[in-house]
Design an enzyme around this catalytic site. Structure first.
Site, short mmCIF file in Angstrom:
data_model
loop_
_atom_site.label_atom_id
_atom_site.label_comp_id
_atom_site.label_asym_id
_atom_site.label_seq_id
_atom_site.Cartn_x
_atom_site.Cartn_y
_atom_site.Cartn_z
CG ASP A 204 -0.10 -0.36 2.35
OD1 ASP A 204 -0.08 -1.35 2.82
OD2 ASP A 204 0.39 0.58 3.10
NE ARG A 217 -3.16 -8.02 -0.73
CZ ARG A 217 -2.78 -7.06 0.37
NH1 ARG A 217 -2.01 -7.71 1.37
NH2 ARG A 217 -2.93 -6.09 0.67
N1 HPA Z 1 2.33 0.95 8.22
C1 HPA Z 1 2.79 0.11 9.02
N2 HPA Z 1 3.13 -1.27 8.45
C2 HPA Z 1 2.75 -1.59 7.28
C3 HPA Z 1 1.98 -0.93 6.57
C4 HPA Z 1 1.84 0.50 6.96
O1 HPA Z 1 1.25 1.23 6.53
N3 HPA Z 1 1.88 -1.19 5.34
C5 HPA Z 1 2.32 -2.64 5.34
N4 HPA Z 1 3.02 -2.88 6.71
#
Ligand code: HPA
Length: 234
Positions: A204, A217
């Site tokens: 993300d 994924r």
């Molecule tokens: N924050 C913390 N850990 C994570 C995130 C995030 O946005 N995305 C995947 N691991």
């Protein structure tokens, strides 16, 4: 056997891949290892040992966050003699030039606090990856044609953060991505003279809000697992 790992001593390999998610450990073991055997299911934190290209490998879930990872990494190192520990997992992209699906090979991991912070007192220790593993992972990514970035990441204690100013400082200082485990893994490996690396997939993005669609994924995470395995046995 340890408090949190039910495997007998010889059932854990010297090389351990550590996804946060125990079901990702199961998927990676079933997809990439031959003769994968379940060696731990204490608290549902699944671990499997099998072989990859003739090399012995364990894939053990770490759980989410540094306190959880610290328990498993400590026990893997001190009781089972793990020598090479590679975190595989997801992270949130922080820089505009980092895209969802890209791989991050983490050279350093910045934190505010970690389970080890109390040991260091006034020192701001700089957790860094094993250079040999890092260089081998870069070579593996290049040979697969995977878009990978090498640099610093941020190991946060919170997924649901309330301090946008901290993220902004990380972005200003070139931090590529945020996750929640690598800094403690690097610190423990250094303390015990072991090798550690984190190879992550951007799932993300904090700037764009984009997220990896569920159907993408598997393929994307697969590249990360292969890079980690190739780096471990280069
Ligand atoms: N924050 C913390 N850990 C994570 C995130 C995030 O946005 N995305 C995947 N691991």
């Amino acid at each position: 056997m340890t408090v949190h790992i039910g495997a007998a001593k010889g059932q854990i390999a010297e090389t351990v891949l550590m996804p946060g998610d125990p079901y990702r450990a199961k998927w990676a073991a079933e997809t990439f290892l031959e003769n994968a055997e379940l060696v731990n299911e204490v608290r549902g934190m699944l671990g499997f040992t099998g072989s990859w290209k003739g090399n012995h490998v364990t894939i053990q879930g770490s759980g989410m966050g540094m306190p959880s990872l610290s328990i498993y990494a400590n026990e893997l190192i001190t009781t089972y003699g793990a020598q090479t520990l590679i975190r595989i997992g997801s992270c949130g992209g922080m820089q505009r030039h980092v895209d969802v699906r890209d791989v991050i090979i983490a050279m350093t991991a910045t934190t505010i606090t970690s389970p080890s912070s109390g040991f260091f007192k006034e020192i701001n220790y700089a957790p860094c990856a094993d250079y040999g593993l890092l260089a081998a992972a870069v070579t593996a990514a290049e040979s697969k044609g995977t878009k990978a970035h090498v640099g610093g990441i941020y190991s946060s204690d919170v997924f649901y953060a309330e301090r946008p100013d901290l993220d902004e400082q990380m972005v200003r200082h070139g931090i590529l991505a945020v996750e929640m485990e690598a800094a403690e893994l690097y610190t423990l490996a250094a303390r015990h003279g072991r090798r550690a690396l984190a190879v992550l997939t951007v799932s993300d993005h904090l700037q764009t809000g984009e997220a990896l669609p569920a159907e993408d994924r598997e393929k994307t995470f697969g590249d990360m697992v292969e890079i980690a395995l190739e780096a471990a046995f280069a």
